[in-house]
Every structure is written in structure tokens, then in C-alpha cells.
Write a protein that holds these residues in place. Structure first.
Motif, PDB file in Angstrom:
ATOM      1  N   VAL A  88      47.790  41.200 -48.654  1.00 24.56           N
ATOM      2  CA  VAL A  88      47.764  39.936 -47.920  1.00 24.56           C
ATOM      3  C   VAL A  88      49.209  39.551 -47.589  1.00 24.56           C
ATOM      4  CG1 VAL A  88      46.945  37.540 -47.898  1.00 24.56           C
ATOM      5  CG2 VAL A  88      45.675  39.279 -49.156  1.00 24.56           C
ATOM      6  N   SER A  89      49.770  40.268 -46.639  1.00 26.16           N
ATOM      7  CA  SER A  89      51.145  40.024 -46.210  1.00 26.16           C
ATOM      8  C   SER A  89      51.323  40.663 -44.840  1.00 26.16           C
ATOM      9  CB  SER A  89      52.148  40.620 -47.199  1.00 26.16           C
ATOM     10  OG  SER A  89      52.234  42.026 -47.044  1.00 26.16           O
ATOM     11  N   GLU A  90      52.526  40.490 -44.277  1.00 26.87           N
ATOM     12  CA  GLU A  90      52.825  41.096 -42.974  1.00 26.87           C
ATOM     13  C   GLU A  90      53.635  42.379 -43.135  1.00 26.87           C
ATOM     14  OE1 GLU A  90      54.055  37.469 -43.380  1.00 26.87           O
ATOM     15  OE2 GLU A  90      51.862  37.436 -43.424  1.00 26.87           O
ATOM     16  N   ARG A  91      53.621  42.970 -44.326  1.00 27.59           N
ATOM     17  CA  ARG A  91      54.474  44.125 -44.588  1.00 27.59           C
ATOM     18  C   ARG A  91      53.874  45.450 -44.120  1.00 27.59           C
ATOM     19  NH1 ARG A  91      58.197  43.289 -49.888  1.00 27.59           N
ATOM     20  NH2 ARG A  91      58.487  41.041 -49.732  1.00 27.59           N
ATOM     21  N   TRP A  92      52.596  45.481 -43.786  1.00 28.21           N
ATOM     22  CA  TRP A  92      51.982  46.732 -43.354  1.00 28.21           C
ATOM     23  C   TRP A  92      51.316  46.534 -41.998  1.00 28.21           C
ATOM     24  CZ3 TRP A  92      46.603  46.917 -42.749  1.00 28.21           C
ATOM     25  CH2 TRP A  92      45.889  45.852 -43.300  1.00 28.21           C
ATOM     26  N   GLY A 120      39.397  57.278 -45.461  1.00 28.40           N
ATOM     27  CA  GLY A 120      38.662  58.518 -45.316  1.00 28.40           C
ATOM     28  C   GLY A 120      37.999  58.662 -43.962  1.00 28.40           C
ATOM     29  N   PHE A 121      37.769  59.898 -43.548  1.00 27.81           N
ATOM     30  CA  PHE A 121      37.118  60.240 -42.296  1.00 27.81           C
ATOM     31  C   PHE A 121      37.767  59.549 -41.097  1.00 27.81           C
ATOM     32  CE2 PHE A 121      33.991  61.836 -45.177  1.00 27.81           C
ATOM     33  CZ  PHE A 121      33.410  62.889 -44.499  1.00 27.81           C
ATOM     34  N   GLY A 122      39.089  59.407 -41.162  1.00 28.93           N
ATOM     35  CA  GLY A 122      39.819  58.879 -40.022  1.00 28.93           C
ATOM     36  C   GLY A 122      39.732  57.386 -39.843  1.00 28.93           C
ATOM     37  N   ASP A 123      39.168  56.659 -40.796  1.00 28.46           N
ATOM     38  CA  ASP A 123      39.047  55.207 -40.653  1.00 28.46           C
ATOM     39  C   ASP A 123      40.419  54.553 -40.607  1.00 28.46           C
ATOM     40  OD1 ASP A 123      36.328  55.386 -40.640  1.00 28.46           O
ATOM     41  OD2 ASP A 123      36.088  54.933 -42.762  1.00 28.46           O
ATOM     42  N   ILE A 124      40.641  53.743 -39.582  1.00 29.24           N
ATOM     43  CA  ILE A 124      41.913  53.065 -39.392  1.00 29.24           C
ATOM     44  C   ILE A 124      41.634  51.633 -38.956  1.00 29.24           C
ATOM     45  CG2 ILE A 124      44.074  53.016 -38.092  1.00 29.24           C
ATOM     46  CD1 ILE A 124      43.646  56.022 -37.577  1.00 29.24           C
ATOM     47  N   THR A 125      42.305  50.675 -39.555  1.00 23.78           N
ATOM     48  CA  THR A 125      42.246  49.292 -39.104  1.00 23.78           C
ATOM     49  C   THR A 125      43.662  48.728 -39.074  1.00 23.78           C
ATOM     50  OG1 THR A 125      41.876  48.457 -41.350  1.00 23.78           O
ATOM     51  CG2 THR A 125      39.923  48.861 -39.996  1.00 23.78           C
ATOM     52  N   ALA A 126      43.846  47.697 -38.249  1.00 21.31           N
ATOM     53  CA  ALA A 126      45.144  47.042 -38.150  1.00 21.31           C
ATOM     54  C   ALA A 126      45.193  45.850 -39.096  1.00 21.31           C
ATOM     55  CB  ALA A 126      45.386  46.602 -36.708  1.00 21.31           C
ATOM     56  N   ASN A 127      46.376  45.300 -39.253  1.00 23.82           N
ATOM     57  CA  ASN A 127      46.587  44.193 -40.175  1.00 23.82           C
ATOM     58  C   ASN A 127      46.467  42.860 -39.434  1.00 23.82           C
ATOM     59  OD1 ASN A 127      47.327  42.460 -42.212  1.00 23.82           O
ATOM     60  ND2 ASN A 127      49.412  43.232 -42.430  1.00 23.82           N
ATOM     61  N   SER A 128      45.344  42.219 -39.614  1.00 28.19           N
ATOM     62  CA  SER A 128      45.132  40.912 -39.001  1.00 28.19           C
ATOM     63  C   SER A 128      44.754  39.899 -40.071  1.00 28.19           C
ATOM     64  CB  SER A 128      44.029  40.972 -37.941  1.00 28.19           C
ATOM     65  OG  SER A 128      43.690  39.675 -37.501  1.00 28.19           O
ATOM     66  N   GLY A 129      45.530  38.840 -40.173  1.00 21.11           N
ATOM     67  CA  GLY A 129      45.221  37.816 -41.157  1.00 21.11           C
ATOM     68  C   GLY A 129      44.111  36.889 -40.731  1.00 21.11           C
ATOM     69  N   SER A 130      43.686  36.978 -39.462  1.00 20.12           N
ATOM     70  CA  SER A 130      42.663  36.066 -38.952  1.00 20.12           C
ATOM     71  C   SER A 130      41.264  36.647 -38.967  1.00 20.12           C
ATOM     72  CB  SER A 130      43.011  35.652 -37.517  1.00 20.12           C
ATOM     73  OG  SER A 130      43.008  36.783 -36.654  1.00 20.12           O
ATOM     74  N   ALA A 131      41.136  37.953 -39.245  1.00 19.05           N
ATOM     75  CA  ALA A 131      39.828  38.607 -39.222  1.00 19.05           C
ATOM     76  C   ALA A 131      39.427  39.039 -40.622  1.00 19.05           C
ATOM     77  CB  ALA A 131      39.848  39.817 -38.287  1.00 19.05           C
ATOM     78  N   ARG A 132      38.172  38.879 -40.936  1.00 14.01           N
ATOM     79  CA  ARG A 132      37.668  39.313 -42.226  1.00 14.01           C
ATOM     80  C   ARG A 132      37.891  40.809 -42.390  1.00 14.01           C
ATOM     81  NH1 ARG A 132      36.914  35.510 -46.146  1.00 14.01           N
ATOM     82  NH2 ARG A 132      36.066  33.606 -45.223  1.00 14.01           N
ATOM     83  N   GLY A 133      38.433  41.182 -43.526  1.00  6.45           N
ATOM     84  CA  GLY A 133      38.725  42.579 -43.779  1.00  6.45           C
ATOM     85  C   GLY A 133      40.003  42.693 -44.568  1.00  6.45           C
ATOM     86  N   ILE A 134      40.574  43.885 -44.596  1.00  7.02           N
ATOM     87  CA  ILE A 134      41.805  44.117 -45.334  1.00  7.02           C
ATOM     88  C   ILE A 134      42.917  43.259 -44.736  1.00  7.02           C
ATOM     89  CG2 ILE A 134      43.498  45.860 -46.030  1.00  7.02           C
ATOM     90  CD1 ILE A 134      41.307  47.953 -45.707  1.00  7.02           C
ATOM     91  N   GLY A 135      43.601  42.509 -45.565  1.00  6.65           N
ATOM     92  CA  GLY A 135      44.715  41.692 -45.095  1.00  6.65           C
ATOM     93  C   GLY A 135      44.348  40.294 -44.665  1.00  6.65           C
ATOM     94  N   GLY A 191      43.857  36.504 -44.376  1.00  4.22           N
ATOM     95  CA  GLY A 191      44.498  35.381 -45.042  1.00  4.22           C
ATOM     96  C   GLY A 191      46.005  35.339 -44.902  1.00  4.22           C
ATOM     97  N   SER A 192      46.603  36.373 -44.307  1.00  3.94           N
ATOM     98  CA  SER A 192      48.056  36.382 -44.103  1.00  3.94           C
ATOM     99  C   SER A 192      48.381  35.865 -42.697  1.00  3.94           C
ATOM    100  CB  SER A 192      48.606  37.796 -44.275  1.00  3.94           C
ATOM    101  OG  SER A 192      48.250  38.600 -43.159  1.00  3.94           O
ATOM    102  N   ASN A 193      49.640  35.925 -42.330  1.00  2.00           N
ATOM    103  CA  ASN A 193      50.070  35.533 -40.988  1.00  2.00           C
ATOM    104  C   ASN A 193      50.139  36.729 -40.033  1.00  2.00           C
ATOM    105  OD1 ASN A 193      50.440  32.755 -41.592  1.00  2.00           O
ATOM    106  ND2 ASN A 193      52.413  33.232 -42.556  1.00  2.00           N
ATOM    107  N   ALA A 194      49.625  37.874 -40.467  1.00  5.09           N
ATOM    108  CA  ALA A 194      49.677  39.079 -39.639  1.00  5.09           C
ATOM    109  C   ALA A 194      48.860  38.903 -38.365  1.00  5.09           C
ATOM    110  CB  ALA A 194      49.161  40.273 -40.429  1.00  5.09           C
ATOM    111  N   VAL A 195      49.375  39.440 -37.247  1.00  7.55           N
ATOM    112  CA  VAL A 195      48.709  39.285 -35.945  1.00  7.55           C
ATOM    113  C   VAL A 195      48.315  40.639 -35.365  1.00  7.55           C
ATOM    114  CG1 VAL A 195      49.862  37.115 -35.425  1.00  7.55           C
ATOM    115  CG2 VAL A 195      50.948  39.282 -34.750  1.00  7.55           C
ATOM    116  N   GLY A 196      48.113  41.635 -36.234  1.00  7.85           N
ATOM    117  CA  GLY A 196      47.831  42.983 -35.772  1.00  7.85           C
ATOM    118  C   GLY A 196      46.472  43.156 -35.117  1.00  7.85           C
ATOM    119  N   GLY A 197      46.337  44.254 -34.401  1.00  3.97           N
ATOM    120  CA  GLY A 197      45.093  44.641 -33.751  1.00  3.97           C
ATOM    121  C   GLY A 197      45.280  46.018 -33.160  1.00  3.97           C
ATOM    122  N   LEU A 198      44.200  46.628 -32.698  1.00  5.02           N
ATOM    123  CA  LEU A 198      44.327  47.949 -32.080  1.00  5.02           C
ATOM    124  C   LEU A 198      43.187  48.202 -31.114  1.00  5.02           C
ATOM    125  CD1 LEU A 198      42.190  50.293 -33.293  1.00  5.02           C
ATOM    126  CD2 LEU A 198      43.634  50.060 -35.301  1.00  5.02           C
TER     127      LEU A 198
END
Length: 313
Positions: free
Chosen positions: A98-102, A108-123, A125-132
Motif C-alpha cells: 500500500v504505497s507508490e513504490r511499485w 503466475g501464468f502471466g498475471d499482471i496488474t498495475a498499482n492503483s490506490g483507487s481500485a480494489r485489489g493489490i495496492g 488505499g494508497s495514492n498510486a495512480v497506475g493503470g495499464l
């Protein structure tokens, strides 16, 4: 009585002394697992406008590959790390989830997600604004961030519909028990000859990154539906709002050549992940005309960094 009181006094003294250290430390905070929280450092501009290739990132190997100063407390070896910072070209301990450091979580199996603090999932609750977003194109053809592009939050970069019966677009295909990309390699999987059957087994249940190299190596390859195989690349918005183009390369340890990829003890399925990318500042929006620094290759398992002699074309 002394034998009882002295240990108690020592214990209380240690607790008080530890509290004083905690309160007086300049930004250094220790939790009960002795994890040392490192202060954020300014981002180095050397990451921008260069192609960076990451070899042998091992999402399931814990944190032993994290580079840390020798004077730092060791990280918890039982805590796995799937987080990667594109801007610092390094893996990030899960304690910083829960930070903007990643920027990317790789699983596994190529699963990739971006760091977004606004969407439910990994990360969350942070201020991260990631997406893909995954694009149906070659990595080298991505010259800029397309105008009006809509990035998914936190996004998905896993299995592609070309290897499944779904309609989802992803960066990777899985061949199941056969091999629709290299069918010649699995024709002997039911052979009575154990040598031929074992070789066929090594080319079944394969995971291929839909890279430019795969398409160049097997230009006539078909997908699971019998159509032509299509390349995939990603546009990623980092946790801090910059942009990157990313291409997955391999899921086999020390192997980038698709012709050499096969399953085996030395390169177990999804045991190692290799990929390449380029980061640009948010205001630039262009990839094709701003490559100002020589390419950098980082081998995560060996801790080596190699800078090319000249800019790549």
C-alpha cells in the motif's frame, strides 16, 4: 528474589530503551518482524528514455534477490515479493504494497496488474495512480502514448484469448497439453518410446509471451483457434503517473529465444519472468524519438547490470 527481579528489570530496561530508540529515530521505523522501513529517495532521471531489460525476475522465490545496502536489516525471507518498480528497475518488498513504490504486480501464468490506490485489489488505499492496457501491436511500433487512450485500473495483463476460449486480451498464451505454436514438437507425446514421449512432454503445457521475437521466430504460428498469432504489448501508467511501454519476453530461466523454450527442471514453468520496457515522463508522451540513454540489462538472479555501448535502434 534477586534471581527473579534482575531479569524483570533487564526486560523493562530493554523495552524502555527500545521505545526511546523508536521515538528518536530519524525516519527509521522497525516493526515486530525487524523489517526496516527505508525512507523514500528521489527518483533518478537515468531510468527515463532508455530500454531496460529485466531477466529472471522470480515472483515465487521470496525476497532474497532484493538488492539492499549491507548495513540494512535483512528482510523477512518468508515474505514473497511479486511487486516491481519500473521507475527504480527493482523488485519491491510486499511490506510496501500500500504505497507508490511499485508499478506492476507480476504473478503466475502471466498475471499482471498495475498499482492503483483507487481500485480494489493489490495496492488499494494508497495514492498510486497506475493503470495499464494491452495493445494488439508490436512493442517497437509503440512510438507514443495514443491520444485518448483509456487505461484499465488496475488493469490486466494475463492470458490472452488466443490461447483460451475467452475474449480477454492479454500478453501471454498457454498451450495446455499440446502446443499449437509448435505442433511438430508434441506429435510423439503418446509414443511408446519413452525418450520421444519425454521430449514431447517438455514442449506441452507451455507458456509463451506474445513478443516480437516469438512472432519473428515462428511467423506462421497459429493460435488455439487456428488463426494467425498476434503480438501483444502494454502501455502502463506508473504509480506516480509517468508512462511505460512493456513487453513480456519469457517465462523460462535464462532463455529468451522462443526456439529454445521448453519445460524442464532447469527452467520450470513460470519460475522466471523476463521482460523489457521504456519509461517516459508523463509530459513527454513519446517513446520513439526520445531514447537518449543506452539500453540497460538487469539479471535479477545474478545481481548484474549491463549497460550497452550505444543506443539501440
Amino acid at each position: 528474589m534477586k534471581a527473579i527481579c534482575i531479569p524483570i528489570i533487564k526486560k523493562l530496561t530493554a523495552m524502555i530503551f527500545g521505545s526511546i530508540l523508536f521515538l528518536s529515530s530519524c525516519g527509521e521505523v522497525y516493526d515486530l518482524n525487524a523489517f526496516e522501513w527505508e525512507p523514500e529517495t528521489p527518483l533518478n532521471d537515468s531510468v527515463f528514455n532508455r530500454e531496460i531489460t529485466v531477466l529472471n525476475f522470480q515472483p515465487f522465490e521470496g525476497v532474497e534477490n532484493i538488492q539492499q545496502p549491507s548495513d540494512r536489516s535483512p528482510l523477512d525471507a518468508e515474505q514473497p515479493s511479486t511487486l516491481f518498480s519500473l521507475e527504480r528497475f527493482s523488485r519491491i518488498h510486499d511490506a510496501y504494497t500500500v504505497s507508490e513504490r511499485w508499478d506492476l504486480s507480476i504473478g503466475g501464468f502471466g498475471d499482471i496488474t498495475a498499482n492503483s490506490g483507487s481500485a480494489r485489489g493489490i495496492g488499494y488505499g494508497s495514492n498510486a495512480v497506475g493503470g495499464l492496457v494491452v495493445l494488439d501491436t508490436f512493442y517497437s511500433k509503440i512510438m507514443d502514448v495514443p491520444a485518448g487512450i483509456i487505461l484499465e485500473v488496475p488493469g490486466y495483463g494475463g492470458l490472452d484469448a488466443q490461447g483460451t476460449m475467452s475474449t480477454r486480451i492479454g500478453t501471454t498464451v498457454y498451450t495446455y497439453g499440446g502446443n499449437f505454436i509448435r505442433p511438430d514438437k508434441v506429435i510423439n507425446r503418446d509414443s511408446p518410446d519413452p525418450v520421444l514421449a519425454e521430449e514431447a512432454r517438455m514442449y506441452s503445457h507451455m507458456l509463451y509471451a506474445l513478443s516480437e521475437e516469438l512472432l519473428r521466430t515462428f511467423p506462421n504460428a497459429k493460435n488455439i483457434h487456428g488463426g494467425p498469432l498476434r503480438p501483444r504489448a502494454m502501455i502502463v501508467r506508473t504509480a506516480r503517473g509517468n508512462y511505460a511501454k512493456v513487453e513480456m519476453l519469457s517465462y523460462y530461466h535464462d532463455i529468451l529465444d522462443p526456439e529454445l523454450m521448453r519445460r524442464g527442471l532447469e527452467n520450470f514453468l513460470v519460475g522466471s519472468v523476463s521482460f523489457r520496457y521504456m519509461v517516459i515522463k508523463a509530459e513527454e508522451l513519446r517513446f520513439g524519438f526520445v531514447e537518449r540513454r543506452p539500453p540497460l540489462t538487469i539479471d535479477m538472479t545474478r545481481g548484474t547490470k549491463i549497460i550497452s555501448d550505444s543506443l539501440s535502434n
